[in-house]
Design a protein around this motif. Structure first.
Motif, PDB file in Angstrom:
ATOM      1  N   UNK A 169       0.742  -1.371  -0.066  1.00  0.00           N
ATOM      2  CA  UNK A 169      -0.045  -0.021   0.006  1.00  0.00           C
ATOM      3  C   UNK A 169       0.865   1.427   0.051  1.00  0.00           C
ATOM      4  N   UNK A 170       1.970   1.166   0.968  1.00  0.00           N
ATOM      5  CA  UNK A 170       2.990   2.326   0.633  1.00  0.00           C
ATOM      6  C   UNK A 170       3.759   2.620  -0.627  1.00  0.00           C
ATOM      7  N   UNK A 171       3.404   1.629  -1.568  1.00  0.00           N
ATOM      8  CA  UNK A 171       4.115   1.854  -3.086  1.00  0.00           C
ATOM      9  C   UNK A 171       5.386   1.141  -2.871  1.00  0.00           C
ATOM     10  N   UNK A 172       5.664   0.281  -2.050  1.00  0.00           N
ATOM     11  CA  UNK A 172       7.136  -0.213  -1.987  1.00  0.00           C
ATOM     12  C   UNK A 172       6.976  -1.897  -2.489  1.00  0.00           C
ATOM     13  N   UNK A 173       6.179  -2.011  -3.296  1.00  0.00           N
ATOM     14  CA  UNK A 173       6.122  -3.541  -3.693  1.00  0.00           C
ATOM     15  C   UNK A 173       7.514  -3.941  -4.223  1.00  0.00           C
ATOM     16  N   UNK A 174       8.663  -3.359  -4.402  1.00  0.00           N
ATOM     17  CA  UNK A 174       9.829  -3.902  -4.482  1.00  0.00           C
ATOM     18  C   UNK A 174      10.427  -4.361  -3.397  1.00  0.00           C
ATOM     19  N   UNK A 175      10.062  -3.813  -2.098  1.00  0.00           N
ATOM     20  CA  UNK A 175      10.392  -4.443  -0.836  1.00  0.00           C
ATOM     21  C   UNK A 175       9.936  -5.873  -0.560  1.00  0.00           C
ATOM     22  N   UNK A 176       8.533  -5.807  -0.965  1.00  0.00           N
ATOM     23  CA  UNK A 176       7.681  -6.954  -0.708  1.00  0.00           C
ATOM     24  C   UNK A 176       8.199  -8.184  -1.474  1.00  0.00           C
ATOM     25  N   UNK A 177       8.587  -7.648  -2.769  1.00  0.00           N
ATOM     26  CA  UNK A 177       9.196  -8.872  -3.912  1.00  0.00           C
ATOM     27  C   UNK A 177      10.318  -9.461  -3.319  1.00  0.00           C
ATOM     28  N   UNK A 178      11.437  -8.406  -2.834  1.00  0.00           N
ATOM     29  CA  UNK A 178      12.720  -8.993  -2.597  1.00  0.00           C
ATOM     30  C   UNK A 178      12.749  -9.738  -1.136  1.00  0.00           C
ATOM     31  N   UNK A 179      12.008  -9.276  -0.166  1.00  0.00           N
ATOM     32  CA  UNK A 179      11.860 -10.000   0.951  1.00  0.00           C
ATOM     33  C   UNK A 179      11.192 -11.353   0.749  1.00  0.00           C
ATOM     34  N   UNK A 180      10.071 -11.417  -0.154  1.00  0.00           N
ATOM     35  CA  UNK A 180       9.679 -12.505  -0.492  1.00  0.00           C
ATOM     36  C   UNK A 180      10.344 -13.578  -0.952  1.00  0.00           C
ATOM     37  N   UNK A 181      11.253 -12.978  -2.044  1.00  0.00           N
ATOM     38  CA  UNK A 181      12.128 -13.783  -2.691  1.00  0.00           C
ATOM     39  C   UNK A 181      13.216 -14.382  -1.603  1.00  0.00           C
TER      40      UNK A 181
END
Length: 485
Positions: free
Chosen positions: A349-361
């Protein structure tokens, strides 16, 4: 505006809770019926290929549903662009998977999987047709309509699945149940949504959303791989019966978590994104959602862990005893799953889909390495490691939430730890009070009743505000007004 937002959020949680409650109740009832009618191997067959359909589903949606919900004011052309992208992508992916079915069957050494794959994978084609409609209803907080669609689809699909199982269709009954659930839900989303696609196709909005949505898509794929990694390895290295044992235990453990996640998913991102310009208020709402989640999740999942053996024995029978031994450990992990989901949604929601992606990876890679190393030591060791990794990642998710917001560690711990400790204490007390009982029915009912009463008493004595608010809202919904003395 305060009352309007509060009322919308409360109604969203109510209908989300009602819908998911009904869905989980139906899953419970028909899960018991199917568990008695079908063999362990039937569940194992479906478990082996679940990851392919869910990954394909994430590929064709490509995170655009999340992107639409996050937009302040999406227009008709935005929905239209996403709709046609989903239709084209789902068709192409189905064709690819149709011809890949023999390779999947060869990986698992199960020739019967070829046509089962081709049948099951129709589900993501059906879901692609309703993705934009679902996004429209979610964005506009039409939780009641979404809830009605899912409840009706669940009821019809479960009845058909049970009838087919009774008629000895084996794993085809599970496959048909899943397909009908998706198809009926999609048709009802079309019924309730006023938006309709047009033939004026413009992929410009999709291109503009792509940089954000592709990270959400990749992250969602990794989440699905993480959730199914045990099935992937078990189906390869163990028998389909053992795969079915784990699949059954995982299904029951996630049922409670999915109930809570379903409630939150209907409202968390629309509400939090609507408060993007009011950061202090947004944080207050986030913390309240976190407390509500902890208030429900810990007693529900710790309680299931407490009654896991007698629950399995009473409901689906002794043939699933191996599942009952795995269930308590998976329940502990699943108790924290809704909290992690809420934190993940906050990051996106805060626009940091990159953090979501890398942490999930990173999580996915760690889990794959650990499970690939431990499989020779047996199923139970793999489950222990699976649970430990999922618990380890809860504070990691919060680290990123704290980085993006002013939500601090002490506040987070004070929001969730009291509920976890209270639930744990209640379950331990209930265990010692009832440990002399031997009859499974008596043990199940007494533990459920005693634990529920004790948890309510503890919450009441602690003057927990969440409990008061939940009670007041439910009483108002059934027409009983709260009276101040």
């Amino acid at each position: 505006m305060n009352e309007s937002l509060k009322e919308k959020t409360a109604k969203g949680l109510f209908w989300g809770g009602l819908s998911n409650g009904v869905v989980q109740l139906l899953s419970l009832i028909f899960g018991i019926i199917l568990g008695r009618l079908l063999d362990r191997g039937d569940y194992g067959m479906i478990a082996m290929i679940t990851v392919f359909s869910v990954v394909a589903n994430e590929l064709q949606s490509s995170g655009f549903k999340t992107a639409l919900i996050r937009m302040q004011s999406p227009e008709a052309n935005d929905y239209n662009s996403v709709f046609w992208f989903n239709v084209i992508a789902s068709t192409v992916l189905y064709v690819i998977l149709f011809f890949s079915a023999p390779l999947i069957a060869a990986y698992y050494h199960q020739p019967e999987l070829v046509w089962l794959c081709r049948y099951v994978f129709l589900g993501f084609v059906f879901s692609g047709l309703g993705m934009a409609q679902g996004a429209y209803l979610t964005k506009n907080l039409k939780v009641k309509e979404i809830s009605k669609s899912m409840m009706a689809a669940m009821l019809v699909s479960c009845i058909v699945g049970a009838v087919m199982a009774k008629l000895k269709f084996a794993y085809w009954s599970l496959a048909t149940q899943n397909l009908l659930l998706i198809l009926i839900n999609t048709l009802l989303l079309w019924h309730y949504s006023p938006w309709r696609p047009t033939l004026k196709i413009d992929f410009g909005p999709v291109r503009r959303m792509f940089s954000f949505s592709v990270k959400v898509m990749f992250s969602a794929i990794l989440v699905q791989v993480n959730g199914n990694i045990m099935n992937i390895l078990l189906g390869r290295h163990f028998t389909k019966q053992e795969t079915g044992d784990y699949s059954q235990a995982y299904k029951w453990s996630t049922m409670g978590a999915v109930l809570i996640q379903g409630m939150l998913k209907q409202v968390d991102m629309p509400v939090l994104s609507g408060l993007e310009n009011e950061r202090e208020r947004q944080l207050r709402v986030l913390r309240k959602m976190m407390r509500f989640t902890a208030f429900i999740s810990f007693p529900l999942l710790f309680g299931l862990a407490l009654v896991s053996h007698e629950f399995i024995m009473v409901t689906i029978g002794a043939k699933w005893e191996q599942s009952s031994q795995l269930l308590p450990f998976l329940c502990v992990s699943c108790a924290f799953m809704p909290l992690s989901t809420l934190m993940q949604d906050t990051i996106v929601m805060r626009g940091r889909s990159d953090l979501f992606m890398w942490n999930t990876l990173v999580f996915c890679v760690c889990q794959l390495l650990v499970m690939s190393t431990l499989w020779p030591y047996g199923l139970r060791v793999m489950v222990y490691a699976f649970v430990a990794l999922n618990l380890l990642w809860v504070p990691i998710w919060f680290f990123f939430v704290g980085y993006l917001t002013t939500y601090r560690w002490w506040s987070f711990l004070t929001d969730i730890i009291p509920f976890a400790l209270a639930a744990l204490a209640v379950m331990v007390a209930t265990y010692y009070v009832t440990r002399s009982l031997e009859n499974n029915w008596l043990l199940l009912l007494s533990r459920m009743g005693i634990a529920a009463v004790l948890y309510y008493v503890v919450m009441r004595l602690a003057h927990v505000k969440i409990l008061d608010e939940c009670q007041q809202f439910v009483l108002q919904k059934i027409g009983i007004r709260h009276v101040e003395h």
